[in-house]
Design a protein around this motif. Structure first.
Motif, PDB file in Angstrom:
ATOM      1  N   THR A 131       4.071  -3.366  -5.817  1.00  0.00           N
ATOM      2  CA  THR A 131       3.690  -3.534  -4.412  1.00  0.00           C
ATOM      3  C   THR A 131       3.404  -5.016  -4.132  1.00  0.00           C
ATOM      4  O   THR A 131       2.920  -5.726  -4.999  1.00  0.00           O
ATOM      5  N   ARG A 158      -2.071   0.457  -4.633  1.00  0.00           N
ATOM      6  CA  ARG A 158      -2.859  -0.755  -4.362  1.00  0.00           C
ATOM      7  C   ARG A 158      -1.936  -1.965  -4.236  1.00  0.00           C
ATOM      8  O   ARG A 158      -0.831  -1.983  -4.780  1.00  0.00           O
ATOM      9  N   GLY A 181       0.769  -1.237   0.000  1.00  0.00           N
ATOM     10  CA  GLY A 181       0.000   0.000   0.000  1.00  0.00           C
ATOM     11  C   GLY A 181       0.798   1.284   0.000  1.00  0.00           C
ATOM     12  O   GLY A 181       0.236   2.361   0.168  1.00  0.00           O
TER      13      GLY A 181
END
Length: 85
Positions: free
Chosen positions: A82, A53, A7
């Motif tokens: 991520t 995300r 995140g």
């Protein structure tokens, strides 16, 4: 890219020293190469993207602008993916 966690992606760069000063920096972000759009506007490095995300690859560029809004053109593109968690 200095840090990638679930995140969040952190970016850092060498500050510009243009003639007439620097008004700020635009963070450009996309989810495919060359698909950049303005994501954030900051006054100085570093920048942490709190809207990343999970399990997503992002492409970033940074451009500086002077006090009257003339931009430097984008930096080299960097990539960050991520983690899932």
């Amino acid at each position: 890219v200095t840090s990638v966690i679930a995140g969040s992606v952190s970016l850092n760069w060498t500050p510009s020293t243009g003639i007439g000063g620097v008004g700020g920096y635009r963070i450009l972000r996309g989810t495919s190469p060359g698909s950049m759009s303005i994501h954030a506007d900051v006054t100085a490095p570093p920048y942490t993207d709190p809207y990343a995300r999970l399990s997503t690859t992002y492409y970033y560029e940074v451009e500086s602008y002077n006090p009257i809004g003339v931009t430097s053109g984008p930096s080299n593109e960097v990539t960050a993916t991520t983690p899932a968690r």
